[in-house]
Write a protein that holds these residues in place. Structure first.
Motif, PDB file in Angstrom:
ATOM      1  N   LEU A  36       4.390  10.097  -1.853  1.00  0.00           N
ATOM      2  CA  LEU A  36       3.238   9.280  -1.447  1.00  0.00           C
ATOM      3  C   LEU A  36       2.410   9.993  -0.368  1.00  0.00           C
ATOM      4  N   GLN A  37       3.090  10.798   0.450  1.00  0.00           N
ATOM      5  CA  GLN A  37       2.349  11.528   1.483  1.00  0.00           C
ATOM      6  C   GLN A  37       1.418  12.585   0.878  1.00  0.00           C
TER       7      GLN A  37
ATOM      8  N   THR B 144       0.842  -1.199   0.000  1.00  0.00           N
ATOM      9  CA  THR B 144       0.000   0.000   0.000  1.00  0.00           C
ATOM     10  C   THR B 144       0.877   1.249   0.000  1.00  0.00           C
ATOM     11  N   HIS B 145       0.278   2.342  -0.437  1.00  0.00           N
ATOM     12  CA  HIS B 145       0.975   3.627  -0.406  1.00  0.00           C
ATOM     13  C   HIS B 145       1.513   3.890   1.003  1.00  0.00           C
ATOM     14  N   ARG B 146       0.692   3.607   2.008  1.00  0.00           N
ATOM     15  CA  ARG B 146       1.067   3.926   3.387  1.00  0.00           C
ATOM     16  C   ARG B 146       2.253   3.099   3.846  1.00  0.00           C
TER      17      ARG B 146
ATOM     18  N   ARG C 187      -4.623   6.032   1.325  1.00  0.00           N
ATOM     19  CA  ARG C 187      -3.269   5.470   1.240  1.00  0.00           C
ATOM     20  C   ARG C 187      -3.148   4.166   2.019  1.00  0.00           C
ATOM     21  N   ASN C 188      -3.976   3.994   3.046  1.00  0.00           N
ATOM     22  CA  ASN C 188      -3.986   2.718   3.775  1.00  0.00           C
ATOM     23  C   ASN C 188      -4.529   1.587   2.907  1.00  0.00           C
TER      24      ASN C 188
ATOM     25  N   GLU D  57       5.352   4.550   2.181  1.00  0.00           N
ATOM     26  CA  GLU D  57       5.785   5.847   2.712  1.00  0.00           C
ATOM     27  C   GLU D  57       6.337   5.705   4.128  1.00  0.00           C
TER      28      GLU D  57
ATOM     29  N   GLN E 204      -6.388  16.753  -0.518  1.00  0.00           N
ATOM     30  CA  GLN E 204      -6.618  15.374  -0.946  1.00  0.00           C
ATOM     31  C   GLN E 204      -7.060  15.273  -2.408  1.00  0.00           C
TER      32      GLN E 204
ATOM     33  N   ASN F  11      -2.377   1.386  -8.426  1.00  0.00           N
ATOM     34  CA  ASN F  11      -2.251   2.762  -8.903  1.00  0.00           C
ATOM     35  C   ASN F  11      -1.786   2.780 -10.357  1.00  0.00           C
TER      36      ASN F  11
ATOM     37  N   VAL G  26      -0.526  11.887  -1.709  1.00  0.00           N
ATOM     38  CA  VAL G  26      -1.605  11.185  -2.412  1.00  0.00           C
ATOM     39  C   VAL G  26      -2.876  11.167  -1.543  1.00  0.00           C
TER      40      VAL G  26
END
Lengths: 297, 188
Positions: free
Chosen positions: A99-100, A78-80, A108-109, A83, A193, A116, A102
């Motif tokens: 990523l922060q 995941t993005h989270r 992001r979770n 990051e 966002q 993506n 996005v």
């Protein structure tokens, strides 16, 4: 907002997954984080008979360094998680920074890096930076695997170069060479966002004399796909990057983009912002590469 | 079209185990609200933008309007109803009340669940970090000032609670009230 019914398939091995993909063909959609796909389902933009959930497939969520020194991101990371990963923050900090930016922490979770890229949305933040960093993707299928540069992945509006039966398994980001710098700048004036009005990424590598020997620029929000700004790159390659030169080169992006006016800005405004944010991205990448570089633009 | 088979869904919600039969296309938010009658979780935009449907899944904030219920199989879900302990509101809830961190209240469950994840990850966030952490939770009433203050007060309440647990036994009731009082004072 209820969804249309679908069958839900949960393969636990790649072989099983490929068999289900072959059986259902275009009637099935692959589900990773689901943040983009659920919106498509809710808006009726896709009405698959079956969803193939990838999250029970083993080995697709790793975040590690490969033997060649590249960062390897499993498609389901995941993005989270990316990051947050100390490895990413230490060695590819521009990736964590990007990523922060996005969407929101919640999205992001859920959203994955593979999802993506496969979504092929020209407004997303990761593609421009991955283009600038010369990333590639490892694609697997029943018949084997292939490496594909991210630069060849996006073919049209929400379309990618993945063929039927292929699964994006991994994203590979090369190590940052000495005297290089990279950054992604997101211009999203409405809301944190929101998608970017324009997103611009730059990678530069300098030679000893301060000349730019390697440079790649990526853009979001200005064309049917995420794009490289190749004319601008060509004008800057091998040069000593002064502020006037970067300004002049950035203007060349005009011919390479085709923005659509929308709630985030008119087409003309996006053109101007593409030039401005390319200039700023190059200046920041230069600063990070350790150059005196052009001043603020 | 043949009726699609319901699937067994085993999950934990607010610490209680549940065995449910759900259809694959049912959303987590709908199962929470319509099957379990946990209507604290709200549906706002339905597309993951407003944050009203925020719940925690294995401790992570997610948009339950974008999550399939079947995907929560084997996981632990926490909703706004799961924050109170033994009849006492969670410090974040107390702080929102003390500071007036809501008006109509529709965004509040999602806002508080978003704040819960934020403070679990970062027990002492700066104002900027609070704003970034709650960037996907929209409120149309408050203008956010009181919400940011509420989270700042919640940080103090949680710190005091931890200090109380770590040190000599203290009576939690009066300490909590005193803390809320000082929070209100600080907010004005």
């Amino acid at each position: 907002m209820a969804l249309w019914p679908f069958d839900y398939l949960e393969p636990t091995s790649p072989e099983e997954c490929f068999a289900l993909m072959a059986e259902h063909g275009s009637e099935a959609k692959l589900l990773a984080g689901g943040t983009a796909l659920m919106q498509f389902l809710k808006q009726g933009l896709a009405r698959p008979r079956a969803l193939i959930n990838l999250k029970r497939l083993p080995g697709l969520g790793g975040i590690e360094v490969g033997p060649e020194g590249a960062l390897r991101l499993g498609a389901l990371a995941t993005h989270r998680r990316i990051e947050d990963a100390p490895l990413v923050r230490e060695r590819w900090p521009m990736l964590a920074e990007m990523l922060q930016l996005v969407a929101s922490p919640r999205i992001r979770n859920m959203a994955t890096i593979g999802g993506n890229l496969c979504h092929g949305d020209a407004n997303e933040d990761p593609p421009p930076l991955l283009l600038a960093l010369d990333a590639s993707v490892r694609v697997i299928s029943r018949v084997g695997e292939r490496l594909l540069p991210v630069d060849g992945l996006f073919t049209d509006f929400y379309e990618t170069a993945l063929k039927p039966g292929e699964l994006l398994a991994e994203v590979r980001v090369p190590p940052l060479p000495p005297r290089s710098g990279a950054v992604y700048l997101k211009f999203a004036p409405k809301s944190r966002q929101d998608f970017a009005t324009v997103g611009a990424a730059a990678f530069v590598r300098l030679a000893d004399a301060g000349r730019c020997v390697e440079l790649r620029l990526g853009l979001a929000g200005v064309a049917p796909t995420p794009v490289r700004a190749r004319k601008v790159e060509a004008a800057l390659q091998g040069q000593l990057l002064s502020e006037p030169l970067v300004r002049e080169a950035a203007a060349l992006v005009e011919d390479e983009i085709d923005p659509v006016g929308d709630i985030r800005g008119s087409a003309g405004y996006k053109r101007e912002m593409a030039k401005l944010f390319l200039r700023r991205a190059v200046a920041e990448a230069l600063r990070r590469a350790g150059a005196a570089g052009p001043g603020p633009t | 079209m043949s009726p699609r088979q319901k699937r067994q869904l085993s999950l934990e919600v607010n610490g209680e185990p549940y065995e449910l039969l759900v259809e694959p296309h049912w959303l987590l938010v709908d199962v929470l609200r319509d099957q379990l009658h946990l209507t604290g979780t709200k549906i706002g935009c339905g597309i993951g933008v407003c944050g009203a449907c925020t719940v925690l899944v294995d401790g992570q904030a997610v948009s339950s309007c974008l999550a399939l219920a079947v995907d929560a199989h084997g996981k632990a879900v926490t909703t706004i109803e799961g924050l109170a302990r033994e009849g006492r509101l969670h410090p974040i809830q107390q702080a929102f009340i003390a500071c007036g961190g809501f008006q109509c209240g529709f965004c509040t469950p999602g806002m508080i669940m978003g704040a819960k994840e934020l403070l679990d990850r970062n027990p002492a966030p700066t104002e900027e970090e609070i704003r970034a952490g709650l960037s996907g939770n929209l409120c149309r009433c408050t203008g956010y000032v009181k919400i940011i203050e509420s989270v700042q007060v919640a940080v103090r309440l949680l710190q005091e609670e931890m200090a109380g647990e770590a040190g000599a036994p203290v009576s939690p009731g009066p300490g909590r009230h005193a803390a809320v009082g000082s929070g209100q004072g600080g907010a004005r």
